[in-house]
Design a protein around this motif. Sequence first.
Motif, PDB file in Angstrom:
ATOM      1  N   ALA A 134       0.776  -1.077   0.065  1.00  0.00           N
ATOM      2  CA  ALA A 134      -0.007  -0.060  -0.004  1.00  0.00           C
ATOM      3  C   ALA A 134       0.910   1.244   0.042  1.00  0.00           C
ATOM      4  CB  ALA A 134      -0.977   0.072   1.324  1.00  0.00           C
ATOM      5  N   PRO A 135       0.212   2.206  -0.804  1.00  0.00           N
ATOM      6  CA  PRO A 135       1.167   3.619  -0.743  1.00  0.00           C
ATOM      7  C   PRO A 135       1.079   4.249   0.643  1.00  0.00           C
ATOM      8  CG  PRO A 135      -0.908   3.772  -2.050  1.00  0.00           C
ATOM      9  CD  PRO A 135      -0.614   2.436  -1.814  1.00  0.00           C
ATOM     10  N   ARG A 136       2.248   4.727   1.073  1.00  0.00           N
ATOM     11  CA  ARG A 136       2.519   5.811   2.117  1.00  0.00           C
ATOM     12  C   ARG A 136       1.784   6.724   2.211  1.00  0.00           C
ATOM     13  NH1 ARG A 136       6.897   9.057   4.604  1.00  0.00           N
ATOM     14  NH2 ARG A 136       7.521   9.306   2.463  1.00  0.00           N
ATOM     15  N   PRO A 137       1.009   7.185   3.114  1.00  0.00           N
ATOM     16  CA  PRO A 137       0.019   8.496   3.175  1.00  0.00           C
ATOM     17  C   PRO A 137       1.019   9.482   3.062  1.00  0.00           C
ATOM     18  CG  PRO A 137      -0.066   7.246   5.238  1.00  0.00           C
ATOM     19  CD  PRO A 137       0.845   6.179   4.488  1.00  0.00           C
ATOM     20  N   ARG A 138       0.952  10.728   2.219  1.00  0.00           N
ATOM     21  CA  ARG A 138       1.478  11.968   2.196  1.00  0.00           C
ATOM     22  C   ARG A 138       0.985  12.887   3.225  1.00  0.00           C
ATOM     23  NH1 ARG A 138       2.224  13.242  -3.878  1.00  0.00           N
ATOM     24  NH2 ARG A 138       3.297  15.091  -2.836  1.00  0.00           N
ATOM     25  N   LEU A 139       1.774  13.455   4.096  1.00  0.00           N
ATOM     26  CA  LEU A 139       1.295  14.329   5.075  1.00  0.00           C
ATOM     27  C   LEU A 139       1.401  15.674   4.485  1.00  0.00           C
ATOM     28  CD1 LEU A 139       2.770  12.701   8.386  1.00  0.00           C
ATOM     29  CD2 LEU A 139       0.559  12.362   7.609  1.00  0.00           C
ATOM     30  N   PHE A 140       2.587  15.941   3.746  1.00  0.00           N
ATOM     31  CA  PHE A 140       2.855  17.357   3.499  1.00  0.00           C
ATOM     32  C   PHE A 140       2.936  17.201   1.948  1.00  0.00           C
ATOM     33  CE2 PHE A 140       4.287  17.125   7.729  1.00  0.00           C
ATOM     34  CZ  PHE A 140       3.726  17.924   8.275  1.00  0.00           C
ATOM     35  N   LYS A 141       2.768  18.549   1.106  1.00  0.00           N
ATOM     36  CA  LYS A 141       2.945  18.524  -0.356  1.00  0.00           C
ATOM     37  C   LYS A 141       4.301  18.142  -0.861  1.00  0.00           C
ATOM     38  CE  LYS A 141       0.996  21.435  -3.770  1.00  0.00           C
ATOM     39  NZ  LYS A 141       0.643  22.830  -3.892  1.00  0.00           N
ATOM     40  N   GLY A 142       5.368  18.466  -0.058  1.00  0.00           N
ATOM     41  CA  GLY A 142       6.809  18.448  -0.394  1.00  0.00           C
ATOM     42  C   GLY A 142       7.184  17.068   0.043  1.00  0.00           C
ATOM     43  N   GLU A 143       6.402  16.091   0.699  1.00  0.00           N
ATOM     44  CA  GLU A 143       7.063  14.741   1.174  1.00  0.00           C
ATOM     45  C   GLU A 143       6.768  13.828   0.136  1.00  0.00           C
ATOM     46  OE1 GLU A 143       6.472  11.888   5.031  1.00  0.00           O
ATOM     47  OE2 GLU A 143       5.304  13.890   4.651  1.00  0.00           O
TER      48      GLU A 143
END
Length: 143
Positions: A134-143
Amino acid sequence: MESKRQQKMASLLQQELAAVLQRDLPHLFGGGLAPSISLVKMTPDLGQARVYLSLLLGTDADARLALVRDSAREIRQALAKRIRKTARVVPELTFFHDDSAAYAAHMDGVLGQLHIPPAPPSAPDAEGPGDLPAPRPRLFKGE
């Protein structure tokens, strides 16, 4: 694409025509089952309606459709009594046979005759496209 107004009028006609055929004019069918209204399509000016009738598979559909077409004037008058306070103009009715039930029965028979072998069992060690992490959730736009 039908407008909202055409859709509303078609829905009203479908309900009221079903009631007319079943309650007001049952003598047209000699005590048999009245055909059901499967679809109503309206012209943009709401002056004409194409009414599609679903007739029973075991009956003589052409004879019953001819009977309904011959009684179109009487059906329209009974419909006018029901919708006179809702619609300004009662549309001209044109009746057609809806053969979608016969087509669905035919396709069911065709699909029933197909021989589809079962899928081969997959190896538990093989990683296929459905086994991706499963893809890792992105917390910030640049991450």
